[in-house]
Design an enzyme around this catalytic site. Sequence first.
Site, PDB file in Angstrom:
ATOM      1  N   ASP A 173       0.812  -1.229   0.000  1.00 29.07           N
ATOM      2  CA  ASP A 173       0.000   0.000   0.000  1.00 29.07           C
ATOM      3  C   ASP A 173       0.841   1.273   0.000  1.00 29.07           C
ATOM      4  O   ASP A 173       0.380   2.322   0.446  1.00 29.07           O
ATOM      5  CB  ASP A 173      -0.959   0.049   1.214  1.00 29.07           C
ATOM      6  CG  ASP A 173      -1.914  -1.129   1.214  1.00 29.07           C
ATOM      7  OD1 ASP A 173      -2.310  -1.574   0.111  1.00 29.07           O
ATOM      8  OD2 ASP A 173      -2.241  -1.618   2.307  1.00 29.07           O
ATOM      9  N   ARG A 174       2.085   1.176  -0.453  1.00 28.00           N
ATOM     10  CA  ARG A 174       2.996   2.342  -0.487  1.00 28.00           C
ATOM     11  C   ARG A 174       3.243   2.929   0.913  1.00 28.00           C
ATOM     12  O   ARG A 174       3.618   4.089   1.056  1.00 28.00           O
ATOM     13  CB  ARG A 174       2.457   3.470  -1.390  1.00 28.00           C
ATOM     14  CG  ARG A 174       2.210   3.058  -2.816  1.00 28.00           C
ATOM     15  CD  ARG A 174       3.500   3.144  -3.643  1.00 28.00           C
ATOM     16  NE  ARG A 174       3.255   2.976  -5.054  1.00 28.00           N
ATOM     17  CZ  ARG A 174       3.315   1.806  -5.697  1.00 28.00           C
ATOM     18  NH1 ARG A 174       3.615   0.711  -5.042  1.00 28.00           N
ATOM     19  NH2 ARG A 174       3.095   1.750  -7.000  1.00 28.00           N
ATOM     20  N   LEU A 175       2.966   2.129   1.952  1.00 24.16           N
ATOM     21  CA  LEU A 175       3.236   2.585   3.316  1.00 24.16           C
ATOM     22  C   LEU A 175       4.662   2.165   3.656  1.00 24.16           C
ATOM     23  O   LEU A 175       4.911   1.309   4.496  1.00 24.16           O
ATOM     24  CB  LEU A 175       2.215   1.942   4.267  1.00 24.16           C
ATOM     25  CG  LEU A 175       1.617   2.845   5.344  1.00 24.16           C
ATOM     26  CD1 LEU A 175       1.131   4.173   4.766  1.00 24.16           C
ATOM     27  CD2 LEU A 175       0.478   2.123   6.044  1.00 24.16           C
ATOM     28  N   ASN A 176       5.571   2.786   2.934  1.00 24.04           N
ATOM     29  CA  ASN A 176       6.966   2.326   2.945  1.00 24.04           C
ATOM     30  C   ASN A 176       7.700   2.765   4.211  1.00 24.04           C
ATOM     31  O   ASN A 176       7.320   3.751   4.840  1.00 24.04           O
ATOM     32  CB  ASN A 176       7.670   2.896   1.709  1.00 24.04           C
ATOM     33  CG  ASN A 176       6.882   2.626   0.450  1.00 24.04           C
ATOM     34  OD1 ASN A 176       6.357   1.528   0.282  1.00 24.04           O
ATOM     35  ND2 ASN A 176       6.748   3.618  -0.418  1.00 24.04           N
TER      36      ASN A 176
END
Length: 212
Positions: free
Chosen positions: A189-192
């Site tokens: 989820d691009r919650l890098n």
Amino acid sequence: MSIDEIRERYSRAGLNETDLNPDPILQFEQWFQDAGAAGVFEPGAACLATASREAEPSARMVLLKGVESRGFIFFTNYGSPKARDLAENPRAALVVAWVELARQIRISGSVEPISREESHRYFESRVAGSRLSAWASHQSQVIDSRQVLEERMRDFQARFGDGDIPLPPFWGGYCLSPGQIEFWQGRPDRLNDRLRYRRQAETEWVVERLAP
Ligand SMILES: Cc1cc2nc3c(=O)[nH]c(=O)nc-3n(C[C@H](O)[C@H](O)[C@H](O)COP(=O)(O)O)c2cc1C
């Protein structure tokens, strides 16, 4: 293991503050080993960004040839545009991206030429063809044709014969001494995860988490 499986494994594991080595150079080495173990091609390939005195930016790939406590070592032509930038403005950035592992490392700091002895040692380790081409190429100058380059290569071959191919006076290494190093791990989820070391003193670093 497929690339998708490798990426998923690293993405799932994430990057936690408690995973980090207190020394960012040792952390870099750990990730570098992971990249090698995962079969990344040329894990030492890095994008080097420089800027001229007039702040004109320029970026190109180089190969990291050493990672030491003092910094990151690469080699090039001292008459090249990147060398000109570094003479005018000895600050630079490096980016390493191992997309197979969903990982990126951003490094910035100051750059200095390494000693002639060190450049000499590395040059000696190169195969003869690479040593000759260092002599033959005025890096980034406009040339009329490939033939010109091949003729220069032959000329230097004849000049040095079977003897030693010495270190060209216009060729050598640089060391980028980092002020900041950021480790980026891609997550679902691009919650890098992004953890950045900032140098406080010679061997003292503060680690901060950055929003992705
Ligand atoms: C994967 C890769 C690695 C490279 N490694 C180096 C290197 O270690 N040293 C170098 O001078 N050029 C290297 N090059 C070539 C540079 O990207 C660039 O074309 C050259 O150094 C001229 O740059 P400049 O005109 O900005 O000085 C590499 C290119 C690639 C694609």
